[in-house]
Design a protein around this motif. Structure first.
Motif, short mmCIF file in Angstrom:
data_model
loop_
_atom_site.label_atom_id
_atom_site.label_comp_id
_atom_site.label_asym_id
_atom_site.label_seq_id
_atom_site.Cartn_x
_atom_site.Cartn_y
_atom_site.Cartn_z
N PRO A 69 3.26 -2.49 19.11
CA PRO A 69 4.29 -2.47 18.06
C PRO A 69 5.51 -1.67 18.48
O PRO A 69 5.42 -0.73 19.28
CB PRO A 69 3.57 -1.81 16.88
CG PRO A 69 2.12 -1.99 17.17
CD PRO A 69 1.98 -1.94 18.66
N GLU A 75 4.96 -7.66 19.81
CA GLU A 75 4.57 -8.00 18.45
C GLU A 75 4.15 -9.46 18.32
O GLU A 75 3.79 -9.91 17.24
CB GLU A 75 5.73 -7.71 17.49
CG GLU A 75 6.14 -6.24 17.49
CD GLU A 75 7.42 -6.01 16.74
OE1 GLU A 75 8.04 -7.03 16.34
OE2 GLU A 75 7.81 -4.86 16.54
N ILE A 113 7.01 -10.63 11.67
CA ILE A 113 7.04 -9.21 11.34
C ILE A 113 8.23 -8.91 10.44
O ILE A 113 9.38 -9.18 10.79
CB ILE A 113 7.10 -8.36 12.62
CG1 ILE A 113 5.84 -8.58 13.46
CG2 ILE A 113 7.24 -6.88 12.27
CD1 ILE A 113 4.56 -8.16 12.79
#
Length: 254
Positions: A69, A75, A113
């Motif tokens: 992350p 990600e 995300i």
């Protein structure tokens, strides 16, 4: 970014529609992931979070070294697992010498995300109960306590209430955070429009869905009758049988 899949059959299209954003969303599911290395404290945290949302949680116990992350390209695996498990909440735990007991919390929108936050310093895990007390003592520090409610005698009809810390309790310190992209935030914050009202259809608990049909006045005098009407065919058929029967009676008078 996860590649966009184009459905090739109606079945695959229905499956993709189940995962697509909806005006009225389903309950949020949580995905729990382990990093390359985790501590006993983190394992307890992840296990307790899983039990708190057992009916709406998916836990992967396999270690994931491809998840990074806050790093470019790190990600992609998070978005892939989010799409695979149909989860919009993410919890990722990792442990290293530089960042011990590291816990990453995140949200997704359309399995991309949306935002992430990295927290956790000290943890005291005892059990699970009903009340959570969160206190922000600074812009970057939050104390969270999980307490059980105890009723004590007070000498009146109303008992005295006490909070007993039962855990999990955490001292959360914000280490990193990332705000969503403006275009993604704008798309996610769109308020759903009112559902289009269907004309002449009512719905209630007792009768269910009922529809009203309007039929215009029928002008029978202007309707043209053809010889193909079933009723006329039956009349001609009966008349023919009667005619044949009468002929037989004339041939055989006895």
């Amino acid at each position: 970014m996860v590649a966009i899949r184009v459905p090739k059959s109606m079945r695959s299209k229905r499956e993709l529609l189940k995962h697509a954003p909806k005006i009225v969303e389903n309950g949020k599911k949580m995905l729990i992931l382990h990093g390359t290395k985790t501590s006993a404290v983190l394992n307890s945290v992840l296990a307790d979070l899983f039990h708190l949302k057992r009916d709406h949680a998916v836990k992967y116990t396999k270690k994931n070294d491809s998840i990074r992350p806050f790093e470019s390209g790190g990600e992609t695996s998070l978005e892939f697992f989010s799409l695979k498990s149909d989860c919009s909440l993410l919890v990722y735990g990792s442990h290293s010498k530089k960042r011990p007991n590291n816990l990453v919390l995140g949200r997704t929108y359309d399995h991309h995300i949306y935002d992430l936050i990295k927290v956790v310093e000290n943890l005291n895990l005892v059990g699970v109960d009903r009340i959570f007390v969160c206190t922000a003592i600074s812009p970057t520090t939050v104390y969270m306590m999980h307490c059980a409610l105890r009723l004590k005698p007070s000498g009146t009809s109303i008992p005295r209430m006490e909070l007993l810390e039962v855990g999990p309790s955490m001292d959360l310190v914000v280490r990193q955070h990332r705000l969503p992209a403006q275009d993604l935030q704008k798309e996610a914050m769109k308020a759903p429009g009112h559902a289009k009202k269907t004309k002449n259809v009512t719905d209630n608990i007792i009768d269910g869905k009922r529809g009203r049909i309007y039929i215009p006045d029928q002008e029978i005098g202007k309707m043209t009758l053809t010889s193909d009407i079933k009723g006329l065919k039956r009349e001609r058929r009966d008349a023919k049988k009667n005619k044949e029967h009468s002929k037989k009676l004339k041939v055989n008078p006895e």
